[in-house]
Scaffold this active site. Structure first.
Site, PDB file in Angstrom:
ATOM      1  N   ARG A 139      79.985   8.032  53.741  1.00 19.27           N
ATOM      2  CA  ARG A 139      80.908   8.688  55.386  1.00 19.27           C
ATOM      3  C   ARG A 139      79.559  10.528  55.256  1.00 19.27           C
ATOM      4  O   ARG A 139      79.833  11.400  53.330  1.00 19.27           O
ATOM      5  CB  ARG A 139      82.214   9.289  55.579  1.00 19.27           C
ATOM      6  CG  ARG A 139      82.645  10.450  56.686  1.00 19.27           C
ATOM      7  CD  ARG A 139      84.154  10.326  56.579  1.00 19.27           C
ATOM      8  NE  ARG A 139      84.050   9.573  57.532  1.00 19.27           N
ATOM      9  CZ  ARG A 139      85.483   8.936  58.197  1.00 19.27           C
ATOM     10  NH1 ARG A 139      85.755  10.456  58.231  1.00 19.27           N
ATOM     11  NH2 ARG A 139      86.081   8.899  58.996  1.00 19.27           N
ATOM     12  N   HIS A 172      80.629   4.937  63.906  1.00 16.05           N
ATOM     13  CA  HIS A 172      81.696   4.629  63.138  1.00 16.05           C
ATOM     14  C   HIS A 172      81.956   3.204  63.259  1.00 16.05           C
ATOM     15  O   HIS A 172      82.624   2.753  63.987  1.00 16.05           O
ATOM     16  CB  HIS A 172      83.109   5.936  63.801  1.00 16.05           C
ATOM     17  CG  HIS A 172      83.939   5.555  62.606  1.00 16.05           C
ATOM     18  ND1 HIS A 172      84.054   5.401  61.148  1.00 16.05           N
ATOM     19  CD2 HIS A 172      84.581   6.414  61.706  1.00 16.05           C
ATOM     20  CE1 HIS A 172      84.379   5.386  60.270  1.00 16.05           C
ATOM     21  NE2 HIS A 172      84.974   6.548  61.159  1.00 16.05           N
TER      22      HIS A 172
HETATM   23  C1  NCD Z   1      87.952   9.463  62.885  1.00 17.09           C
HETATM   24  C2  NCD Z   1      86.290   9.724  62.635  1.00 17.09           C
HETATM   25  O1  NCD Z   1      86.104  10.896  61.068  1.00 17.09           O
HETATM   26  O2  NCD Z   1      85.261   9.509  63.433  1.00 17.09           O
HETATM   27  N1  NCD Z   1      88.523   9.226  62.300  1.00 17.09           N
HETATM   28  C3  NCD Z   1      88.525   8.589  61.667  1.00 17.09           C
HETATM   29  O3  NCD Z   1      87.913   7.773  61.253  1.00 17.09           O
HETATM   30  N2  NCD Z   1      89.863   7.698  61.793  1.00 17.09           N
HETATM   31  C4  NCD Z   1      88.351  10.399  64.488  1.00 17.09           C
HETATM   32  C5  NCD Z   1      88.658  12.051  64.531  1.00 17.09           C
HETATM   33  O4  NCD Z   1      88.212  12.110  63.110  1.00 17.09           O
HETATM   34  O5  NCD Z   1      88.802  12.248  65.021  1.00 17.09           O
END
Ligand code: NCD
Length: 365
Positions: A139, A172
């Protein structure tokens, strides 16, 4: 599969110039999913297949014997979780998915503790991980970085797969896959996802989960996507152009509340104010009550509708909504663990073994 496109046979310059749908062909190996980078890699049959595998795994994991079977599948593999942006659910559900399959894990969650702090490039960091691990799950706050790293590794002497666990404001894909799995399960016995109205609310400009999900939903018939957001946070033109090109029905509105009675699924999101150019620690406080869902709104929601949220939430869903059976965001979170397990099992070619075990045990889906 000799002639299939791979990142090894294309220059970075040429790759960068491709459209997302063209790029999607470059992430397979031997006809199987390898790097998981963008939502455009997934068509309906891949999503159906993944959902089915996730459900089989979930059922196998109900017995101790089944858990042991799963744990043996990839116990010779190691995965590196490289998360340079905050995460709870994505990080933990990937950890759990690896553990279910017996994969050992290593992690860097803060680059201040790695050699990046000493000035090492991301490229060198990732090549270092590939010396010790068989899979990288990453990430990053930098959009497109996972793709660049996948290209670097595919062209190194130790190519290993990379999974994009959230890249900038961009994509994502694994969150969108678990959202689809949640919708599939929610609409089982109610015609599936086809023909449904999906109402998105909140920060649709910077919410990468929405951007990936908007694409995945185009694989279903007659789905209407409705985007409710303040003008400055509306879904961006590139997504609308993609929907236009695929002749998908959509609507952009600013009055979220009026559309609640018509929705089959409501996808709430938080304001992503970490992207604002404000000083760290100082949130750009804004009134989001028009884009929030409260206990009062439940009265106007269809009986068969569901409320999703990728989480974390702030005040956009009030806690008095949580106990309503239509609030599926906690289930959605757990679905993430199963879909990610199914995805990793697919990358490492364990799908047929899992299906064979399930049919031997009389587990039908
Ligand atoms: C999301 C992200 O990181 O994009 N969260 C996640 O992965 N469940 C949404 C967010 O951070 O609002």
């Amino acid at each position: 599969m000799k002639d299939e496109p791979t990142l090894m046979r294309i220059s970075w310059k040429k790759y960068e110039s491709l459209s997302l749908t063209e790029k999607a062909h470059y992430f397979n190996e031997a006809g199987r999913l390898y790097h998981i980078m963008i939502a455009q890699q997934f068509d309906r049959s891949r999503m159906d297949e993944l959902g089915m595998l996730a459900t089989i795994i979930r059922r196998i994991a109900k017995t101790e014997e089944g858990i042991k079977f799963l744990k043996d599948l990839l116990s010779h593999k190691r995965a590196m979780l490289y998360f340079s942006q905050p995460s709870s659910r994505t990080f933990l559900s990937f950890c759990a998915a690896c553990q279910i399959l017996g994969i050992s894990i290593g992690e860097v969650r803060d680059t201040a503790t790695s050699s990046e702090f000493k000035g090492e490039s991301k490229e060198d960091s990732v090549r270092t991980f590939s010396s010790y691990f068989d899979l990288i799950i990453m990430r990053s706050e930098v959009g497109g970085l996972a793709e660049r790293m996948a290209w670097v590794l595919s062209n190194s002497e130790r190519p290993i797969p990379i999974i994009n666990a959230g890249s900038g404001k961009d994509q994502h894909p694994t969150q969108a896959l678990l959202d689809i799995y949640t919708l599939q399960r929610s609409f089982e016995g109610n015609g599936g996802i086809d023909g449904k109205r999906i109402l998105f609310a909140g920060d649709l400009l910077r919410g990468r989960t929405v951007r990936s999900l908007a694409w995945l939903l185009t694989a279903y018939r007659d789905v209407k996507q409705i985007f409710a957001a303040p003008k400055d946070l509306q879904i961006s033109e590139d997504i609308l152009a993609m929907l236009d090109q695929k002749k998908i029905m959509y609507q952009r509105i600013d009055d979220f509340k009026s559309l609640i009675p018509e929705a089959d699924a409501i996808y709430m999101t938080r304001i992503q104010d970490e992207w604002d150019t404000q000083k760290a620690g100082k949130r750009n406080e804004r009134d989001i009550s028009k884009y929030s869902f409260t206990g009062n709104d439940l009265k106007r929601l269809k009986k068969s509708a569901v409320i999703l949220h990728p989480l974390p939430r702030r005040s956009e869903i009030s806690t008095d909504v949580d106990d309503d059976p239509r609030a599926v965001y906690w289930r959605q979170m757990r679905n993430g663990m199963w879909i990610r397990t199914a995805l990793i099992a697919t990358i490492f070619d364990r799908k047929e073994m899992i299906k064979a075990y399930a049919s031997y045990k009389g587990i039908v889906v």
